[in-house]
Design a protein around this motif. Structure first.
Motif, mmCIF file in Angstrom:
data_model
loop_
_atom_site.group_PDB
_atom_site.id
_atom_site.type_symbol
_atom_site.label_atom_id
_atom_site.label_comp_id
_atom_site.label_asym_id
_atom_site.label_seq_id
_atom_site.Cartn_x
_atom_site.Cartn_y
_atom_site.Cartn_z
ATOM 1 N N GLN A 277 0.829 -1.202 0.000
ATOM 2 C CA GLN A 277 0.000 0.000 0.000
ATOM 3 C C GLN A 277 0.863 1.251 0.000
ATOM 4 O O GLN A 277 1.981 1.259 0.500
ATOM 5 C CB GLN A 277 -0.961 0.010 1.197
ATOM 6 N N SER A 278 0.341 2.329 -0.568
ATOM 7 C CA SER A 278 1.091 3.577 -0.643
ATOM 8 C C SER A 278 0.946 4.368 0.649
ATOM 9 O O SER A 278 -0.167 4.565 1.148
ATOM 10 C CB SER A 278 0.602 4.427 -1.816
ATOM 11 N N LEU A 279 2.069 4.842 1.166
ATOM 12 C CA LEU A 279 2.060 5.708 2.341
ATOM 13 C C LEU A 279 2.222 7.179 1.957
ATOM 14 O O LEU A 279 2.276 8.044 2.838
ATOM 15 C CB LEU A 279 3.171 5.297 3.313
ATOM 16 N N VAL A 280 2.303 7.464 0.670
ATOM 17 C CA VAL A 280 2.473 8.849 0.216
ATOM 18 C C VAL A 280 1.299 9.732 0.650
ATOM 19 O O VAL A 280 1.501 10.826 1.187
ATOM 20 C CB VAL A 280 2.675 8.896 -1.311
ATOM 21 N N PRO A 281 0.036 9.305 0.449
ATOM 22 C CA PRO A 281 -1.076 10.146 0.901
ATOM 23 C C PRO A 281 -1.078 10.345 2.415
ATOM 24 O O PRO A 281 -1.440 11.433 2.896
ATOM 25 C CB PRO A 281 -2.323 9.370 0.440
ATOM 26 N N ALA A 282 -0.666 9.329 3.162
ATOM 27 C CA ALA A 282 -0.605 9.468 4.614
ATOM 28 C C ALA A 282 0.469 10.473 5.014
ATOM 29 O O ALA A 282 0.286 11.273 5.938
ATOM 30 C CB ALA A 282 -0.323 8.113 5.257
ATOM 31 N N LEU A 283 1.598 10.442 4.315
ATOM 32 C CA LEU A 283 2.661 11.409 4.585
ATOM 33 C C LEU A 283 2.159 12.828 4.352
ATOM 34 O O LEU A 283 2.456 13.744 5.135
ATOM 35 C CB LEU A 283 3.855 11.111 3.684
ATOM 36 N N ALA A 284 1.377 13.021 3.286
ATOM 37 C CA ALA A 284 0.827 14.348 3.003
ATOM 38 C C ALA A 284 -0.085 14.821 4.133
ATOM 39 O O ALA A 284 -0.072 16.001 4.506
ATOM 40 C CB ALA A 284 0.064 14.323 1.675
ATOM 41 N N GLN A 285 -0.867 13.903 4.709
ATOM 42 C CA GLN A 285 -1.769 14.278 5.798
ATOM 43 C C GLN A 285 -0.986 14.595 7.076
ATOM 44 O O GLN A 285 -1.348 15.507 7.824
ATOM 45 C CB GLN A 285 -2.783 13.159 6.060
ATOM 46 N N VAL A 286 0.080 13.852 7.333
ATOM 47 C CA VAL A 286 0.942 14.147 8.482
ATOM 48 C C VAL A 286 1.538 15.540 8.338
ATOM 49 O O VAL A 286 1.557 16.343 9.285
ATOM 50 C CB VAL A 286 2.054 13.089 8.616
ATOM 51 N N GLN A 287 2.022 15.857 7.147
ATOM 52 C CA GLN A 287 2.603 17.173 6.916
ATOM 53 C C GLN A 287 1.549 18.270 7.044
ATOM 54 O O GLN A 287 1.831 19.352 7.587
ATOM 55 C CB GLN A 287 3.251 17.211 5.533
ATOM 56 N N ALA A 288 0.342 18.002 6.563
ATOM 57 C CA ALA A 288 -0.724 18.993 6.674
ATOM 58 C C ALA A 288 -1.077 19.250 8.133
ATOM 59 O O ALA A 288 -1.283 20.410 8.539
ATOM 60 C CB ALA A 288 -1.957 18.514 5.903
ATOM 61 N N LEU A 289 -1.129 18.183 8.925
ATOM 62 C CA LEU A 289 -1.451 18.335 10.341
ATOM 63 C C LEU A 289 -0.374 19.138 11.061
ATOM 64 O O LEU A 289 -0.669 20.026 11.873
ATOM 65 C CB LEU A 289 -1.611 16.950 10.975
ATOM 66 N N LEU A 290 0.881 18.861 10.769
ATOM 67 C CA LEU A 290 1.979 19.622 11.364
ATOM 68 C C LEU A 290 1.900 21.095 10.985
ATOM 69 O O LEU A 290 2.099 21.990 11.822
ATOM 70 C CB LEU A 290 3.320 19.041 10.916
ATOM 71 N N ALA A 291 1.594 21.363 9.723
ATOM 72 C CA ALA A 291 1.498 22.746 9.258
ATOM 73 C C ALA A 291 0.380 23.490 9.981
ATOM 74 O O ALA A 291 0.550 24.653 10.387
ATOM 75 C CB ALA A 291 1.277 22.780 7.749
ATOM 76 N N LEU A 292 -0.765 22.839 10.153
ATOM 77 C CA LEU A 292 -1.880 23.473 10.854
ATOM 78 C C LEU A 292 -1.513 23.788 12.296
ATOM 79 O O LEU A 292 -1.866 24.853 12.825
ATOM 80 C CB LEU A 292 -3.109 22.560 10.811
#
Length: 329
Positions: A277-292
């Motif tokens: 499975q791809s973890l790329v979309p999950a990485l994007a969500q982690v980065q978005a949460l950190l940014a917020l």
């Protein structure tokens, strides 16, 4: 033919009944049962439900491997249509409809092996760079589509609320095991550049539950896992809930075992043409949460980052290009 049955409807019903066998699927068992359910319900289905039904019978691997939202897009219908189709076929919900397809794809094998077989079958006979490039393009397209889905309103609201809960927590426990450990470590590391109340929960030396010993109602657990869900993550999340902690879940379904324990669930599509499975979309969500979190942190966050960067510079944490000596004439 009855007075209310159109010829094309009768043809469609026949096509629906034959789809599983035509696709190489078994003529007995759960998928044949789904085809029979579709045939029985066909007369009462709306045009959109019939379109969705035709698609799931003709594309069983798509049902097994992709998210409901992306499957609906491929079928040319709304995601809610897939939910309504599941209920029209007497399933409790979409996940209950999807599970027989996943079981069929596994065929008694592990999920990774089944995906690897599908991957190899797809690439069988592929010749030349263009043929191989098609796989890479499909993987990129899947990741881009999943990241776009991650911005739909329900997920965005979950991110905002997760940000608020994490910022209000006494301690933030970050839990991700096996493949998800990299995501958990990234969040913990980047978050710790700004705040000092993060604990990375891992299973090193068998101390998984030890790291949660002091957790309580004022704390938050950021829990990360995707199908197949890691047993330790599920158990540790339940342990934290029993202690009164709040859970923010990054997972792949609203009915995953993590979502069942969570106060906020961020749903991430991990489907990929690859065997893993791809973890790329999950990485994007982690980065978005950190940014917020940092965007809402004000001067305190800026000051903390400034102090951290000064400390890192002082200890020479990062490589710098050596100064070149001037040549003497």
């Amino acid at each position: 033919m009855t007075e209310h049955t159109k010829p094309e409807d009768e043809a469609n019903a026949g096509a629906l009944a034959q789809a599983p066998t035509a696709a190489g699927m078994p003529d007995t068992g759960p998928l044949a049962d789904i085809a029979a359910r579709v045939q029985r319900a066909h007369a009462g289905l709306s045009p959109q439900l019939r379109q969705a039904a035709r698609y799931i019978l003709a594309h069983p691997e798509d049902v097994a491997l992709t998210s409901m939202r992306r499957l609906a897009d491929h079928a040319g219908v709304k995601p809610s249509t897939m939910v309504r189709l599941a209920r029209a076929l007497d399933f409790d919900g979409y996940e209950a409809l999807r599970e027989p397809y996943r079981a069929w794809l596994r065929g008694g094998e592990g999920a990774y092996l089944a995906r690897a077989r599908t991957l190899q079958a797809r690439q069988a006979g592929a010749v030349g760079d263009a043929a191989h490039a098609a796989l890479l393009e499909d993987m990129l397209s899947a990741d881009v589509a999943a990241q776009r889905e991650g911005l739909h309103p329900a997920n965005a609201r979950a991110l905002y609320r997760a940000c608020d809960r994490i910022r209000a927590a006494r301690t933030v426990y970050v839990l991700g095991l096996r493949s998800c450990h990299a995501l958990a470590h990234l969040f913990h590391y980047a978050y710790s550049l700004v705040y000092d109340n993060s604990v990375l929960v891992d299973a090193a030396d068998g101390t998984l539950f030890d790291r949660l010993a002091r957790i309580g109602p004022e704390d938050v657990v950021l829990s990360i896992s995707f199908r197949p869900y890691t047993e330790g993550t599920v158990q540790a999340t339940a342990f934290a809930v029993a202690k009164g902690a709040r859970v923010v879940a990054l997972t792949d379904s609203l009915v995953s075992p993590l979502a069942a324990e969570a106060t906020q669930t961020i749903v991430i599509d991990t489907a990929s043409p690859s065997y893993f499975q791809s973890l790329v979309p999950a990485l994007a969500q982690v980065q978005a949460l950190l940014a917020l979190i940092v965007a809402a942190g004000g001067e305190d966050a800026l000051n903390a980052i400034d102090r951290m960067e000064r400390d890192l510079d002082a200890i020479g944490a990062y490589w710098t290009e050596p100064k070149r000596r001037r040549r003497t004439p």
